[in-house]
Write an enzyme that holds these catalytic residues in place. Structure first.
Site, PDB file in Angstrom:
ATOM      1  N   GLY A  60     -38.519 -14.339  28.894  1.00  0.00           N
ATOM      2  CA  GLY A  60     -37.537 -14.100  27.853  1.00  0.00           C
ATOM      3  C   GLY A  60     -36.417 -13.251  28.419  1.00  0.00           C
ATOM      4  CD  GLN A  65     -33.605  -8.163  28.994  1.00  0.00           C
ATOM      5  OE1 GLN A  65     -33.863  -9.191  28.387  1.00  0.00           O
ATOM      6  NE2 GLN A  65     -34.448  -7.613  29.842  1.00  0.00           N
ATOM      7  CG  LEU A 106     -37.067 -10.219  33.310  1.00  0.00           C
ATOM      8  CD1 LEU A 106     -36.115 -11.397  33.178  1.00  0.00           C
ATOM      9  CD2 LEU A 106     -37.898 -10.325  34.575  1.00  0.00           C
ATOM     10  CG  HIS A 147     -39.717  -7.691  24.683  1.00  0.00           C
ATOM     11  ND1 HIS A 147     -40.395  -6.626  25.245  1.00  0.00           N
ATOM     12  CD2 HIS A 147     -38.621  -7.880  25.461  1.00  0.00           C
ATOM     13  CE1 HIS A 147     -39.724  -6.207  26.303  1.00  0.00           C
ATOM     14  NE2 HIS A 147     -38.647  -6.957  26.472  1.00  0.00           N
ATOM     15  CG  HIS A 151     -34.020  -6.553  25.017  1.00  0.00           C
ATOM     16  ND1 HIS A 151     -33.753  -5.458  25.807  1.00  0.00           N
ATOM     17  CD2 HIS A 151     -35.095  -7.165  25.570  1.00  0.00           C
ATOM     18  CE1 HIS A 151     -34.641  -5.412  26.795  1.00  0.00           C
ATOM     19  NE2 HIS A 151     -35.473  -6.427  26.672  1.00  0.00           N
TER      20      HIS A 151
HETATM   21 ZN    ZN Z   1     -37.100  -6.900  27.801  1.00  0.00          ZN
END
Ligand code: ZN
Length: 186
Positions: A60, A65, A106, A147, A151
């Site tokens: 994901g 990110q 990540l 999750h 973010h």
């Molecule tokens: Zn994450």
């Protein structure tokens, strides 16, 4: 008047320069703006995010990110390039049950911790054609979606960790902090 939302930001993105940001980059900690229109630049961003997600062996990846404060994420719960899922302006419209399991990110390489999440969720979002769809998920897929939506609200693994997990990972967290400070000053 047409709502442009995050589109102006997305049009300015240099796709080739995108990289996955690591904690504690402040761009990971902002609430993202909804996407106004699912246009070619949104689809191009999604394509690049999928490339980055698979290259880093993730299941994901959320737009913040890669430094884009837009409400969208990509996922592939089975780590299968044939099964890529895209959620634009996602919302959890129903949630039930509880699951506990290991969760990584990540943006926090080498950290994984046990977290409680809803066992089942229903997500409503736009697809790449701009159409609303609804998807039910359980187990790993439900965990990934919760999750990634975290973010989009600027909420990270470290914010969900209990004090014991934070203690257990204090060295890895400190290393990330130091790496970030060093990158910023050199
Ligand atoms: Zn994450």
């Amino acid at each position: 008047m047409r709502q442009t939302g995050a589109n102006d930001k997305i049009r300015q993105v240099d796709l080739r320069a995108l990289e996955i940001l690591l904690y504690p980059d402040p761009r990971l900690q902002v609430a993202c703006t909804p996407v106004g229109e699912v246009d070619g630049s949104v689809r191009a961003l999604v394509g690049r995010m999928l490339e980055l997600m698979f290259a880093h062996r993730g299941v994901g990846l959320a737009a913040p990110q890669v430094g884009v404060a837009a409400r969208l994420f990509v996922a592939s719960p089975g780590f299968d390039p044939e099964d890529c899922r895209v959620f634009i302006n996602p919302r959890i419209v129903a949630a039930s049950g509880v699951q506990e399991g290991d969760e990584g990110c990540l943006s926090f390489p080498e950290i994984s911790c046990k977290l409680k999440r809803s066992a089942r969720v229903t997500i409503e979002a736009l697809d790449l054609a701009g159409r609303t769809f609804s998807q039910e998920a359980e187990e790993l897929a439900a965990r990934i979606y919760q999750h990634e939506i975290d973010h989009l609200d600027g909420r990270l693994l470290v914010d969900r960790m209990g004090s014991m997990a934070r203690l257990a990972h204090r060295r890895a967290l400190r290393d990330l902090q130091q790496r970030f400070e060093k990158a910023r000053t050199t």
